[in-house]
Scaffold this motif. Structure first.
Motif, PDB file in Angstrom:
ATOM      1  N   UNK A  83       0.838  -1.184   0.000  1.00 35.45           N
ATOM      2  CA  UNK A  83       0.000   0.000   0.000  1.00 35.45           C
ATOM      3  C   UNK A  83       0.876   1.239   0.000  1.00 35.45           C
ATOM      4  N   UNK A  84       0.475   2.233  -0.774  1.00 34.40           N
ATOM      5  CA  UNK A  84       1.135   3.538  -0.739  1.00 34.40           C
ATOM      6  C   UNK A  84       0.024   4.592  -0.693  1.00 34.40           C
ATOM      7  N   UNK A  85       0.140   5.502   0.260  1.00 33.91           N
ATOM      8  CA  UNK A  85      -0.863   6.569   0.362  1.00 33.91           C
ATOM      9  C   UNK A  85      -0.518   7.684  -0.620  1.00 33.91           C
ATOM     10  N   UNK A  86      -1.548   8.389  -1.027  1.00 41.56           N
ATOM     11  CA  UNK A  86      -1.373   9.534  -1.908  1.00 41.56           C
ATOM     12  C   UNK A  86      -1.950  10.761  -1.198  1.00 41.56           C
ATOM     13  N   UNK A  87      -1.470  11.963  -1.528  1.00 42.24           N
ATOM     14  CA  UNK A  87      -1.922  13.130  -0.782  1.00 42.24           C
ATOM     15  C   UNK A  87      -3.385  13.507  -1.005  1.00 42.24           C
ATOM     16  N   UNK A  88      -3.898  13.196  -2.191  1.00 41.81           N
ATOM     17  CA  UNK A  88      -5.282  13.549  -2.519  1.00 41.81           C
ATOM     18  C   UNK A  88      -5.679  12.754  -3.763  1.00 41.81           C
ATOM     19  N   UNK A  89      -6.967  12.649  -4.055  1.00 41.47           N
ATOM     20  CA  UNK A  89      -7.364  11.991  -5.296  1.00 41.47           C
ATOM     21  C   UNK A  89      -6.685  12.676  -6.480  1.00 41.47           C
ATOM     22  N   UNK A  90      -6.351  11.892  -7.495  1.00 39.67           N
ATOM     23  CA  UNK A  90      -5.704  12.467  -8.676  1.00 39.67           C
ATOM     24  C   UNK A  90      -4.987  11.415  -9.487  1.00 39.67           C
ATOM     25  N   UNK A  91      -4.160  11.881 -10.413  1.00 43.84           N
ATOM     26  CA  UNK A  91      -3.406  10.997 -11.312  1.00 43.84           C
ATOM     27  C   UNK A  91      -1.942  10.988 -10.893  1.00 43.84           C
ATOM     28  N   UNK A  92      -1.404   9.773 -10.729  1.00 43.72           N
ATOM     29  CA  UNK A  92      -0.033   9.577 -10.276  1.00 43.72           C
ATOM     30  C   UNK A  92       0.648   8.544 -11.160  1.00 43.72           C
ATOM     31  N   UNK A  93       1.979   8.494 -11.071  1.00 45.85           N
ATOM     32  CA  UNK A  93       2.764   7.457 -11.742  1.00 45.85           C
ATOM     33  C   UNK A  93       3.342   6.556 -10.655  1.00 45.85           C
ATOM     34  N   UNK A  94       3.303   5.246 -10.890  1.00 41.91           N
ATOM     35  CA  UNK A  94       3.721   4.277  -9.883  1.00 41.91           C
ATOM     36  C   UNK A  94       4.706   3.287 -10.480  1.00 41.91           C
ATOM     37  N   UNK A  95       5.807   3.067  -9.774  1.00 39.41           N
ATOM     38  CA  UNK A  95       6.840   2.111 -10.176  1.00 39.41           C
ATOM     39  C   UNK A  95       7.051   1.117  -9.048  1.00 39.41           C
ATOM     40  N   UNK A  96       7.108  -0.164  -9.387  1.00 45.21           N
ATOM     41  CA  UNK A  96       7.475  -1.210  -8.442  1.00 45.21           C
ATOM     42  C   UNK A  96       8.820  -1.764  -8.878  1.00 45.21           C
ATOM     43  N   UNK A  97       9.768  -1.867  -7.959  1.00 46.61           N
ATOM     44  CA  UNK A  97      11.023  -2.532  -8.283  1.00 46.61           C
ATOM     45  C   UNK A  97      11.248  -3.696  -7.330  1.00 46.61           C
ATOM     46  N   UNK A  98      11.859  -4.740  -7.858  1.00 49.32           N
ATOM     47  CA  UNK A  98      12.262  -5.903  -7.067  1.00 49.32           C
ATOM     48  C   UNK A  98      13.782  -5.858  -7.008  1.00 49.32           C
ATOM     49  N   UNK A  99      14.283  -5.344  -5.903  1.00 54.37           N
ATOM     50  CA  UNK A  99      15.717  -5.200  -5.682  1.00 54.37           C
ATOM     51  C   UNK A  99      16.237  -6.541  -5.171  1.00 54.37           C
ATOM     52  N   UNK A 100      16.727  -7.375  -6.071  1.00 52.17           N
ATOM     53  CA  UNK A 100      17.129  -8.737  -5.734  1.00 52.17           C
ATOM     54  C   UNK A 100      18.530  -8.832  -5.146  1.00 52.17           C
ATOM     55  N   UNK A 101      19.410  -7.880  -5.470  1.00 49.21           N
ATOM     56  CA  UNK A 101      20.805  -8.012  -5.057  1.00 49.21           C
ATOM     57  C   UNK A 101      21.144  -7.295  -3.749  1.00 49.21           C
TER      58      UNK A 101
END
Length: 169
Positions: free
Chosen positions: A92-110
């Motif tokens: 879960x990630x909270x956002x400051x208010x309703x709207x349009x955002x960009x979201x990135x997920x990374x899997x830091x394996x090392x």
């Protein structure tokens, strides 16, 4: 044996167990404040950590260095969790208010605090294959209403000359 069959039937009717919501913003996804609930699927393995990064939903700010965004007074939020050893997972990630955002997920394996092109994975809301080019903003956009928006992200990993793609099961 008579008692085992009804118990199994109850388990089957109950459906799969809910995934645990991970991250420091987990409470935001249960209280109804604007947030994004991400179901993470298709990990290559259970090493390292997972990171969600929230950016302004603009081309200018997409994947910009977090220090620059914060210095400019713009939105940037990061949620990190150790990769669970088993089971379904949600972040879960909270956002400051309703709207349009960009979201990135990374899997830091090392375990290093820098994205490794050779070993780490990256994913966006769009299931479109990342390939060899820089990801497009449209792949990462999420419209968040008042409340919680649920999305699914499958990280992609380097797959030879064709670039990044999902893990084949």
């Amino acid at each position: 044996m008579r008692h085992v069959v009804p118990a199994l039937l109850l388990l089957a009717l109950a459906g799969p167990a809910q995934a645990q919501v991970l991250g420091e913003d987990a409470a935001a996804c249960t209280t109804g404040v604007p947030a994004i609930l991400v179901s993470v699927i298709g990990l290559k393995d259970r090493k390292g950590e997972l990171k969600l990064e929230l950016y302004p939903g603009t081309e200018e700010d997409f994947l910009k260095d977090d220090r620059d965004l914060l210095r400019e007074g713009k939105l940037f939020r990061r949620v990190r969790v150790p990769t669970p050893l088993q089971g379904d997972m949600q972040m879960c990630v909270r956002v400051p208010r309703p709207g349009r955002y960009a979201l990135l997920l990374t899997h830091n394996r090392d375990g290093k605090n820098k994205f490794s092109f050779w070993s780490d994975g990256a994913g966006f809301v769009s299931p479109k294959k990342i390939g060899r080019s820089r990801p497009k903003l449209t792949q990462a956009l999420v419209d968040v209403p008042m409340g919680v928006r649920s999305v699914t992200i499958q990280p992609q990993y380097l797959r030879g000359l064709s670039g990044f793609g999902p893990v084949k099961n």
